[in-house]
Design a protein around this motif. Structure first.
Motif, PDB file in Angstrom:
ATOM      1  N   GLY A   1      -2.380   3.733  -7.066  1.00 11.65           N
ATOM      2  CA  GLY A   1      -2.188   2.763  -5.989  1.00 11.65           C
ATOM      3  C   GLY A   1      -3.226   2.951  -4.889  1.00 11.65           C
ATOM      4  N   ILE A   2      -3.656   1.843  -4.320  1.00 10.81           N
ATOM      5  CA  ILE A   2      -4.640   1.890  -3.235  1.00 10.81           C
ATOM      6  C   ILE A   2      -3.884   1.967  -1.915  1.00 10.81           C
ATOM      7  CG2 ILE A   2      -6.546   0.692  -2.099  1.00 10.81           C
ATOM      8  CD1 ILE A   2      -7.000  -0.744  -4.820  1.00 10.81           C
ATOM      9  N   LEU A   3      -4.114   3.058  -1.179  1.00  8.28           N
ATOM     10  CA  LEU A   3      -3.355   3.270   0.053  1.00  8.28           C
ATOM     11  C   LEU A   3      -3.885   2.394   1.180  1.00  8.28           C
ATOM     12  CD1 LEU A   3      -3.174   7.162  -0.170  1.00  8.28           C
ATOM     13  CD2 LEU A   3      -1.440   5.509  -0.899  1.00  8.28           C
ATOM     14  N   SER A   4      -5.194   2.394   1.343  1.00  7.25           N
ATOM     15  CA  SER A   4      -5.786   1.607   2.420  1.00  7.25           C
ATOM     16  C   SER A   4      -7.284   1.484   2.209  1.00  7.25           C
ATOM     17  CB  SER A   4      -5.532   2.268   3.789  1.00  7.25           C
ATOM     18  OG  SER A   4      -6.211   3.504   3.843  1.00  7.25           O
ATOM     19  N   VAL A   5      -7.855   0.472   2.838  1.00  6.10           N
ATOM     20  CA  VAL A   5      -9.294   0.254   2.843  1.00  6.10           C
ATOM     21  C   VAL A   5      -9.677  -0.043   4.281  1.00  6.10           C
ATOM     22  CG1 VAL A   5     -11.163  -1.215   1.998  1.00  6.10           C
ATOM     23  CG2 VAL A   5      -9.243  -0.640   0.482  1.00  6.10           C
ATOM     24  N   GLU A   6     -10.746   0.576   4.721  1.00  9.11           N
ATOM     25  CA  GLU A   6     -11.198   0.315   6.090  1.00  9.11           C
ATOM     26  C   GLU A   6     -12.696   0.059   6.091  1.00  9.11           C
ATOM     27  OE1 GLU A   6      -8.463   3.810   7.885  1.00  9.11           O
ATOM     28  OE2 GLU A   6     -10.096   3.104   9.199  1.00  9.11           O
ATOM     29  N   GLY A   7     -13.103  -0.818   6.980  1.00 16.77           N
ATOM     30  CA  GLY A   7     -14.531  -1.060   7.131  1.00 16.77           C
ATOM     31  C   GLY A   7     -14.760  -2.001   8.295  1.00 16.77           C
TER      32      GLY A   7
ATOM     33  N   GLU B   1       1.726   1.144  -0.025  1.00 15.85           N
ATOM     34  CA  GLU B   1       0.348   0.955  -0.462  1.00 15.85           C
ATOM     35  C   GLU B   1      -0.244  -0.392  -0.021  1.00 15.85           C
ATOM     36  OE1 GLU B   1       2.886   1.894  -2.467  1.00 15.85           O
ATOM     37  OE2 GLU B   1       2.237   3.544  -3.765  1.00 15.85           O
ATOM     38  N   MET B   2      -1.554  -0.433   0.082  1.00 17.22           N
ATOM     39  CA  MET B   2      -2.257  -1.705   0.222  1.00 17.22           C
ATOM     40  C   MET B   2      -2.191  -2.468  -1.095  1.00 17.22           C
ATOM     41  SD  MET B   2      -6.114  -2.881   0.165  1.00 17.22           S
ATOM     42  CE  MET B   2      -5.733  -3.759  -1.371  1.00 17.22           C
ATOM     43  N   MET B   3      -2.269  -1.749  -2.202  1.00 16.40           N
ATOM     44  CA  MET B   3      -2.089  -2.403  -3.496  1.00 16.40           C
ATOM     45  C   MET B   3      -1.331  -1.462  -4.411  1.00 16.40           C
ATOM     46  SD  MET B   3      -2.787  -2.870  -6.889  1.00 16.40           S
ATOM     47  CE  MET B   3      -4.391  -2.251  -7.424  1.00 16.40           C
ATOM     48  N   VAL B   4      -0.195  -1.936  -4.850  1.00 17.05           N
ATOM     49  CA  VAL B   4       0.625  -1.151  -5.769  1.00 17.05           C
ATOM     50  C   VAL B   4       0.834  -1.985  -7.023  1.00 17.05           C
ATOM     51  CG1 VAL B   4       2.712  -1.926  -4.538  1.00 17.05           C
ATOM     52  CG2 VAL B   4       2.845   0.023  -6.077  1.00 17.05           C
ATOM     53  N   ARG B   5       0.668  -1.322  -8.178  1.00 13.56           N
ATOM     54  CA  ARG B   5       0.892  -2.012  -9.450  1.00 13.56           C
ATOM     55  C   ARG B   5       2.387  -2.031  -9.776  1.00 13.56           C
ATOM     56  NH1 ARG B   5      -3.717   0.793  -9.462  1.00 13.56           N
ATOM     57  NH2 ARG B   5      -5.574  -0.100 -10.459  1.00 13.56           N
ATOM     58  N   CYS B   6       2.936  -3.222  -9.894  1.00 12.62           N
ATOM     59  CA  CYS B   6       4.319  -3.385 -10.315  1.00 12.62           C
ATOM     60  C   CYS B   6       4.301  -3.644 -11.820  1.00 12.62           C
ATOM     61  CB  CYS B   6       4.981  -4.527  -9.567  1.00 12.62           C
ATOM     62  SG  CYS B   6       4.838  -4.353  -7.770  1.00 12.62           S
TER      63      CYS B   6
ATOM     64  N   GLN C   1       4.619  -6.610 -18.052  1.00  8.90           N
ATOM     65  CA  GLN C   1       4.477  -7.435 -16.852  1.00  8.90           C
ATOM     66  C   GLN C   1       3.615  -6.673 -15.865  1.00  8.90           C
ATOM     67  OE1 GLN C   1       8.976  -7.786 -16.197  1.00  8.90           O
ATOM     68  NE2 GLN C   1       8.260  -9.784 -15.523  1.00  8.90           N
ATOM     69  N   ILE C   2       2.920  -7.411 -15.042  1.00 11.99           N
ATOM     70  CA  ILE C   2       2.168  -6.780 -13.971  1.00 11.99           C
ATOM     71  C   ILE C   2       2.131  -7.712 -12.760  1.00 11.99           C
ATOM     72  CG2 ILE C   2      -0.007  -7.553 -15.049  1.00 11.99           C
ATOM     73  CD1 ILE C   2       0.398  -4.543 -12.682  1.00 11.99           C
ATOM     74  N   ILE C   3       2.407  -7.142 -11.623  1.00 15.85           N
ATOM     75  CA  ILE C   3       2.191  -7.848 -10.361  1.00 15.85           C
ATOM     76  C   ILE C   3       1.302  -6.950  -9.500  1.00 15.85           C
ATOM     77  CG2 ILE C   3       3.269  -8.756  -8.265  1.00 15.85           C
ATOM     78  CD1 ILE C   3       5.827  -9.243  -9.887  1.00 15.85           C
ATOM     79  N   TYR C   4       0.152  -7.462  -9.099  1.00 11.72           N
ATOM     80  CA  TYR C   4      -0.727  -6.701  -8.205  1.00 11.72           C
ATOM     81  C   TYR C   4      -0.284  -6.975  -6.771  1.00 11.72           C
ATOM     82  CZ  TYR C   4      -3.588  -5.411 -12.131  1.00 11.72           C
ATOM     83  OH  TYR C   4      -4.022  -4.865 -13.325  1.00 11.72           O
ATOM     84  N   HIS C   5       0.621  -6.133  -6.315  1.00 14.85           N
ATOM     85  CA  HIS C   5       1.309  -6.290  -5.038  1.00 14.85           C
ATOM     86  C   HIS C   5       0.339  -5.836  -3.943  1.00 14.85           C
ATOM     87  CE1 HIS C   5       4.721  -6.362  -2.323  1.00 14.85           C
ATOM     88  NE2 HIS C   5       5.614  -6.373  -3.282  1.00 14.85           N
ATOM     89  N   SER C   6      -0.415  -6.810  -3.390  1.00 10.40           N
ATOM     90  CA  SER C   6      -1.532  -6.513  -2.479  1.00 10.40           C
ATOM     91  C   SER C   6      -1.121  -6.882  -1.064  1.00 10.40           C
ATOM     92  CB  SER C   6      -2.754  -7.337  -2.894  1.00 10.40           C
ATOM     93  OG  SER C   6      -2.983  -7.204  -4.293  1.00 10.40           O
TER      94      SER C   6
END
Lengths: 403, 403, 403
Positions: A89-95, A131-136, A226-231
């Motif tokens: 899972g992607i926790l965070s992105v900063e820029g 998460e910023m993006m979690v795979r469901c 199944q997959i949901i990209y919970h962003s």
């Protein structure tokens, strides 16, 4: 060729050195490798002519995050954090001073050994969700339900599965693209043998990154997946007047509560006490190759997040508006998926649970972009508008299903 | 006498040195000992006149096996692997090019902290099941069921209990028998205080080993207990035409599906799509001392596995034919037990749930043999035939219970 | 000021040095600190003129306690053990040859990753219960029940939550009071954000210590909370003829079984087979400031344990008489609380589930005393009698609720 190298004080297994990419195996359950704290950078790799970058792995300590690992990819002020312990899972992105991600009341990277997915009637996933993006997924996804003599727990097991293999590849030539890939095994005797390589690729200096997952049914039988990209995005992009922009073929309320928000689906409220959440089921349009993209922009249109992907892979999108108070988790989810968030039983009835044949793989690819200024936002929105073209948006006033 | 010794680079506590056996305490929760990676061999012990042997302990890494320990006993080409973290379950045995064990879709030694026995309606045990021999018990065993306001989860808790003590004894005299023993505590306030010393003994150079368990009810009240020694064999012994051989007094189908397999209970199919599993309830004959033995042999009768034990300890045997496809887990279980695999509620009704009085212990002893050639197989079968003698086998055509 | 110091061979972060207290951060999930094994004493701190004391932290090994940490505070023969991994529960207190605590069949400090609170129908808490004082709470407490589409598991989650921060403060001036504080987070998206600083303070040379907890609702919504300080004493204080002494306004049987014990609520039986447990609901009197105190004394009145607290914080008390056999856990609980031990559904109906407003905190403070001789016991009892004064005790003969 196989040799041992010492990078920044830690001995690693350098499994292959192809001349094309340096490969660092951080975890391999078959080979007994788990390097733990680890670091490389363009400097330690003696790459002089590159945009600066570093990749590091840290083992967290304390509380319910003890033992969780976090990979941090840094290039200039661009920082991506993901957790191989929590299913990549992607926790965070900063820029550029902008954060993709949100502030959950769950403020640790909770180790799966502290999660009981069956707790709270199948809602144990909420004990780790930040998460910023979690795979469901992948064996199932969606809201918890009891069926088939079991509890299909909320959003499946992938996000609470530590990777069995974790590999960092760094291209040996400009622009030195970095790829982090982890193997998620959902293996249960008689029930499941889905194995997923979950990948994140990032090119130093860029403000976007690619998620590419390959889900393989290793069993001898067809298996549902199944997959949901919970962003998920909160402040500073989400705010009153922020907008969701997508080429929409059809939108409908997830449930009765969401009907009242149908007229304003394209915009967001400020943090709103007792709002809870509204969810909308979206079927996007795409170009002829199936390519679509969706975005969130702040009110002024100078900060945003975009996701580009293919509707042949991910035909539906859940729009989750959780514009409750800040502490409650002020956040919106843009969630491309094979499925909506209804329980798997409803998704099956309505034909949104695909199958993989024995040994078959399916690939999903999404490009996430941090839109850092007005030009970025405007250009991204223009691409979305071009996909929509003159095609109509059908707004259904009733939910597709009663949960 | 108590002193510290350094063996192969690791400091261990040498708790006793009796002149009869060297004792190595690898784990002791009371004394704060957990040595982790560890190794001894006849060489490090300065034993010159022995068949070569080594015993090592490894802490696994990565995925859901992070932290699981595996003991490997090696003598020549004979290798036994067992996991103290998973209730002393035997992972596999190899010798003479023959493997006792099987290939489960679960291909890691899953740490109990990642197992939720209550998941999938009480089938969470399937997330870790891949052993050659797994102890089903001891507070309960058998199929999952809801009763007494709780879920009796599939096959109980012992297999997902890490040992509180782990001791390796190596006899100080030829033939230097190696004994690995682990203490499994099933302690729950008001509910359970069964403590089991689970032991495996192996004599270097041999092709058999002894499992000896002592289950003690440490509580002040009588307590139910059950044990099924779920002993599982796949290729290369299991194949089309492989045979199950036992002195059988009575055999009956576990359920309606198994009725159709009753005529061919003595032989096995090739990997068969959609076969799933057939289970037969077997009551073996024994000799006058209660000694019996059962075996699996391949078609040609030159590879096999045998289990010898006493029916006064383990009166019934479940024959589990899971001759589904290879990837699904092509395997058969020869499972001596106090009980059949019905839920504990049925086993209680039918009188197969014994009790231990306060402070009472019960012992189980089984000798597992790898049968490496035609002579081994033939001799083992002859012993079984001698136990059967001229006694009849009663074949019941109906299940003993409807689950 | 921030500097690194080395104390007894271990590098620690000395976060602040106020001139008033030395502060040792043993765990901090935000800062990536978890020092593990650790030790200080008046000697290592160069404190010459003090009663001797030491504070140490140990990481346990083996069985289901692998990874659990235990803090031991020692001063002379007075020893307090508590576990930050188990929600700051106090394992035992010893002094003057007297032990506060009891002997549970659960004889390891079970790590929460091995606990499934939902097991046995919501009784998984019993797999770890052996503390002298365990906090039942904070999001809920009491007996397990199904309501609101979930299982409210027995006595809540706090006791099986490892602390996110762990700090030891030692006053830099006589009498060098030691304070150990841990942060317990009960954070679940949408459901809970209670954060509790659980504190134990001890002054070297003393025979009492103070528990002071601050529970804060970090969410934006009012939240229910409950707390029961489940304080448990076995031998040598508990024995036949031991007495419970409290200023009692009202006492009633918890259930029908307890009715038969109502006449003898002030005294205890010897270990009694099949007694199981009797619980009484007590409403104590207090002085005008709300201060009350309760105690257990042995038969001869020369050993005891006392708890002093404020009924404005903790209005009710559960008296738990578990005078079953020694191995079953011969123990009594003196349990000041916001609530009785009925399921949260009943406690809500009867008005014993308070709420915290957003950002609101509530504090609980209890002073535990080891009463080491006749003088101690007599004086403590006199204080209790003074609180009761001439006020009557109302004995209800029916339970307040049918569970």
């Amino acid at each position: 060729m196989k040799k041992k190298v010492v990078v920044s004080g830690i001995i690693m297994s350098l499994v292959s050195f192809s001349g094309m990419a340096k490969q660092f195996v951080l975890t391999d359950s078959e080979k007994g490798i788990a390097v733990g704290d680890w670091h490389v950078s363009n400097q330690t790799l003696n790459i002089a002519n590159s945009t600066t970058f570093s990749v590091q792995n840290n083992v967290l300590k304390g509380g319910k995050q003890a033992g969780s690992e976090v990979i941090t990819i840094t290039s200039g002020d661009f920082i991506i954090k993901l957790s191989p312990t929590r299913g990549m899972g992607i926790l965070s992105v900063e820029g550029e001073g902008i954060r993709l991600g949100w502030d959950s009341p769950v403020n640790e990277v909770v180790h799966p050994s502290f999660i009981n997915l069956e707790s709270r009637g199948g809602l144990g996933w909420l004990d780790g969700f930040n998460e910023m993006m979690v795979r469901c997924g992948f064996a199932w996804s969606g809201h918890a339900t009891k069926a088939d003599n079991m509890v299909y727990t909320l959003h499946g097991r992938a996000a609470n599965t530590p990777v069995s293999k974790l590999i960092v590849d760094i291209n040996d030539y400009a622009p030195y693209t970095i790829t982090v890939k982890g193997l998620i095994k959902e293996n249960t005797f008689k029930k499941s043998q889905l194995e997923t390589w979950a990948t994140l690729s990032y090119t130093p200096g860029s403000r976007s990154f690619i998620v590419k997952d390959t889900v393989t049914n290793q069993s001898d039988y067809p298996r549902d997946y199944q997959i949901i990209y919970h962003s998920n995005f909160g402040t500073p992009i989400l705010e009153q007047g922020a907008r969701f922009i997508a080429p929409v073929k059809q939108i409908s309320p997830f449930n009765h509560y969401a009907i009242s928000g149908l007229a304003t689906w394209q915009t967001y409220l400020a943090p709103t006490p007792n709002f809870d959440e509204m969810v909308f089921n979206v079927i996007p349009y795409a170009d002829k190759q199936g390519k679509t993209q969706v975005m969130l922009t702040n009110k002024d249109g100078d900060k945003g997040a975009g996701i580009a992907y293919n509707i042949n892979q991910l035909p539906v999108l859940s729009l989750w508006k959780n514009t409750d108070t800040l502490k409650q988790g002020y956040v919106t989810g843009l969630e491309p998926g094979t499925s909506f968030a209804y329980p798997v039983t409803i998704e099956r009835q309505q034909g949104r649970v695909p199958q993989l044949a024995p040994k078959q793989s399916v690939e999903f690819s999404l490009t996430y972009s941090l839109l850092a200024n007005k030009a970025d936002v405007t250009a991204y929105e223009a691409e979305i508008k071009a996909i929509q073209g003159t095609r109509q948006t059908s707004v259904l006033d009733k939910p597709l299903a009663n949960e």
